[in-house]
Design an enzyme around this catalytic site. Structure first.
Site, mmCIF file in Angstrom:
data_model
loop_
_atom_site.group_PDB
_atom_site.id
_atom_site.type_symbol
_atom_site.label_atom_id
_atom_site.label_comp_id
_atom_site.label_asym_id
_atom_site.label_seq_id
_atom_site.Cartn_x
_atom_site.Cartn_y
_atom_site.Cartn_z
ATOM 1 N N HIS A 53 -0.087 4.115 -18.495
ATOM 2 C CA HIS A 53 -0.654 3.071 -17.653
ATOM 3 C C HIS A 53 0.376 2.370 -16.772
ATOM 4 C CE1 HIS A 53 -4.491 3.474 -19.637
ATOM 5 N NE2 HIS A 53 -3.967 3.216 -20.817
ATOM 6 N N GLU A 158 -8.729 7.221 -30.683
ATOM 7 C CA GLU A 158 -9.387 6.365 -29.695
ATOM 8 C C GLU A 158 -10.844 6.733 -29.429
ATOM 9 O OE1 GLU A 158 -6.410 5.049 -26.494
ATOM 10 O OE2 GLU A 158 -5.807 7.116 -26.917
ATOM 11 N N ASP A 184 -10.422 1.489 -26.423
ATOM 12 C CA ASP A 184 -11.052 2.763 -26.092
ATOM 13 C C ASP A 184 -12.005 3.205 -27.198
ATOM 14 O OD1 ASP A 184 -10.005 3.086 -23.590
ATOM 15 O OD2 ASP A 184 -8.298 4.291 -24.227
#
Length: 262
Positions: A53, A158, A184
């Site tokens: 990210h 996740e 997530d």
């Protein structure tokens, strides 16, 4: 100094292995090596650079990682995916572990170990003179054994599918920790943002049981806004918790400061 003196011991891994809780900070915007000193001064055990990210280069990863090791803070890197070359190059920078997102099954876990560990556990290419050896050479077998011991390999859980497959993922030799990505996971469950849902806690229980059965560590991610839940999970055996990111910590402090003067 012989290779046995190489200071590549993973302090975070040693802390978790002794039954203590390691607390980490995610790094997404602070590109300077000062973030390692901030992490040390604030009392964090580790920091992990989030390449899934953020836009950091491997040069930036290397500078932060080398400084963190010197400070006594364990540098981890969340890679963007399963790419073997990316995992190997990331570890060569000086990172002491990788966090791989969206791991769904045993086959993927085996691919990760193959990329992150040297023979006989994996198939990682050996550069004998590297950041972890302080650029000193030595017997290949000795270097690979020591670096395998110091490299923390984490699979992120996740999704509903990953939770169901947690035991087979944890069963892979070379996987050290299962880190639940709570946000997530909530999305996968169809309950976005409901971090304290019973369904989320049940998923954690399932992953925790797999970790206990396989002798692996349980990690908690995405609950920095709900520390009371994280504390309950620590009581249930979690040995790592992500306590927030540089972005979130900075914004929270900046917002509170601005409001205090209005």
């Amino acid at each position: 100094m012989n290779t046995l003196d190489i200071p590549s011991r993973n302090l975070m891994k040693a802390k978790m292995d002794s039954g203590e809780v390691a607390v980490g900070m995610i790094v997404r915007i602070m590109r300077g090596v000062e973030i390692a000193a901030i992490a040390k001064g604030a009392g964090f055990d580790s920091l992990y650079i989030d390449l899934e990210h953020c836009s950091f280069s491997l040069e930036t990863v290397s500078q932060i990682s080398l400084t963190a090791v010197a400070m006594g803070v364990t540098p981890l890197v969340r890679v963007a995916g399963l790419d073997k070359a990316d995992i190997g190059r990331t570890l060569e920078t000086g990172a002491q572990g990788i966090i791989v997102p969206h791991v769904e099954n045993r086959d993927q876990a085996e691919q990760i170990v193959e990329a992150a560990k040297f023979p006989p556990k994996g198939d990682r290419s050996l550069l004998g003179i590297n950041a972890h050896t302080l650029f000193k050479g030595g017997p290949a077998v000795e270097i690979m054994e020591k670096m395998n011991q110091a490299t923390l390999v984490t699979a992120m859980i996740e999704s509903v599918n990953a939770v169901e497959n947690a035991d087979e993922i944890a069963s892979v030799d070379g996987i050290d920790m299962l880190l639940v990505g709570t946000n997530d996971l909530c999305n996968s469950l169809g309950i976005p943002g409901e971090l304290g849902s019973e369904r989320v806690l049940e998923a954690y229980e399932h992953v925790a049981a797999a970790c206990r059965a396989r002798g692996k560590h349980l990690g908690v991610g995405g609950l920095n806004s709900r520390p009371e839940i994280a504390r309950e999970l620590i009581k249930k055996g979690a040995r790592y918790v992500s306590a927030g990111s540089d972005t979130g910590i900075l914004m929270a402090a900046a917002t509170a400061t601005a409001q205090a003067f209005r």
